[in-house]
Design a protein around this motif. Structure first.
Motif, PDB file in Angstrom:
ATOM      1  N   UNK B 103      25.396  42.593  45.894  1.00  0.00           N
ATOM      2  CA  UNK B 103      26.445  42.191  44.960  1.00  0.00           C
ATOM      3  C   UNK B 103      27.749  42.931  45.219  1.00  0.00           C
ATOM      4  N   UNK B 104      27.655  44.214  45.495  1.00  0.00           N
ATOM      5  CA  UNK B 104      28.869  45.005  45.722  1.00  0.00           C
ATOM      6  C   UNK B 104      29.656  44.475  46.911  1.00  0.00           C
ATOM      7  N   UNK B 105      28.955  43.957  47.898  1.00  0.00           N
ATOM      8  CA  UNK B 105      29.626  43.403  49.077  1.00  0.00           C
ATOM      9  C   UNK B 105      30.357  42.112  48.720  1.00  0.00           C
ATOM     10  N   UNK B 106      29.703  41.267  47.953  1.00  0.00           N
ATOM     11  CA  UNK B 106      30.338  40.014  47.538  1.00  0.00           C
ATOM     12  C   UNK B 106      31.609  40.302  46.737  1.00  0.00           C
ATOM     13  N   UNK B 107      31.507  41.242  45.829  1.00  0.00           N
ATOM     14  CA  UNK B 107      32.660  41.601  45.010  1.00  0.00           C
ATOM     15  C   UNK B 107      33.770  42.191  45.870  1.00  0.00           C
ATOM     16  N   UNK B 108      33.400  43.042  46.813  1.00  0.00           N
ATOM     17  CA  UNK B 108      34.399  43.658  47.697  1.00  0.00           C
ATOM     18  C   UNK B 108      35.129  42.596  48.507  1.00  0.00           C
ATOM     19  N   UNK B 109      34.383  41.633  49.000  1.00  0.00           N
ATOM     20  CA  UNK B 109      34.985  40.551  49.777  1.00  0.00           C
ATOM     21  C   UNK B 109      35.974  39.763  48.931  1.00  0.00           C
ATOM     22  N   UNK B 110      35.548  39.426  47.720  1.00  0.00           N
ATOM     23  CA  UNK B 110      36.426  38.652  46.839  1.00  0.00           C
ATOM     24  C   UNK B 110      37.702  39.423  46.526  1.00  0.00           C
ATOM     25  N   UNK B 111      37.549  40.688  46.219  1.00  0.00           N
ATOM     26  CA  UNK B 111      38.713  41.520  45.905  1.00  0.00           C
ATOM     27  C   UNK B 111      39.708  41.522  47.044  1.00  0.00           C
ATOM     28  N   UNK B 112      39.212  41.683  48.260  1.00  0.00           N
ATOM     29  CA  UNK B 112      40.121  41.722  49.413  1.00  0.00           C
ATOM     30  C   UNK B 112      40.768  40.368  49.644  1.00  0.00           C
TER      31      UNK B 112
END
Lengths: 115, 115
Positions: B103-112
DNA sequence: CTACTTGTTAGCACGCAACTAGAACAAGTT
DNA sequence: AACTTGTTCTAGTTGCGTGCTAACAAGTAG
């Protein structure tokens, strides 16, 4: 490795580092097996404390993104198939922009949907 | 209003509150014009300080999610078309689960991607 | 075998952001 | 006129993030 850190951001440094590495790996820019800079080197180049980088690395390891071994350093452990992932992200971003939705709202929705 | 707060979470309380309200509004569960609980009431029911709720409300207002007026309270100001939004979110979540992405990766991708 | 690299762990200190608390005020509602 | 509710101010406490130093363990390289 190109990491840009913003010391004045509300987001913690270790989270910024972890997030950017996650993104790089998920985008395929860091293939499996790639060696990341040693924590000490990265800390120095980012002008940040060793523990801060280490904390980011630990979090990445906990999620299986990298592997850590003494003497060898940090190595990319697994990278998702970034094709469909990139599409899904792009679609969401496009919708967000088209409907003029605040970024924070999009992120909040994703976080809840992933819970 | 059904808000569940986790005092032990790393995520700040005001951010949890704001995020949940954002999600409720974006999902259409709080239509435009709906009146939110007064900051004092919500603070009491969540066992949180008035200022903490107020900070969440201010952030929501800054993004145009709600309107604040003395005497009247907080009212939902604008809600996006949650149809396509929900679809985009669902697609991303499905991909995330299928590829077993943290989940943290998905969120990080979206943020960027939103930056 | 030796030297070097690198992650692991530990302890301590500092600053800032988050949160709490109490109070007074302003504008709107009833 | 009384009540509600957001706004602003001051002040205090706490925990987290970060930095600094140091030692240790395990692997690598020579």
């Amino acid at each position: 490795m190109l990491l840009r850190i913003d010391p004045s951001s509300a987001e913690p440094l270790f989270e910024q580092i972890g997030g950017q590495v996650r993104a790089l790996v998920a985008r395929g820019e860091l293939p499996v097996g790639t060696r990341l800079p040693s924590a000490r080197d990265l800390a120095e180049s980012l002008d940040v404390n060793l523990h801060t980088v280490l904390r980011a690395y630990q979090e990445l390891r906990a999620d299986g993104v990298i592997e850590l071994r003494r003497g060898r350093g940090a190595v990319v452990a697994s990278a998702p198939d970034h094709g469909p992932l990139h599409e899904a992200i792009s679609a969401l971003v496009a919708t967000t922009r088209r409907l003029d939705i605040p970024p924070a709202t999009a992120v909040a929705l994703l976080k809840e949907a992933l819970r």
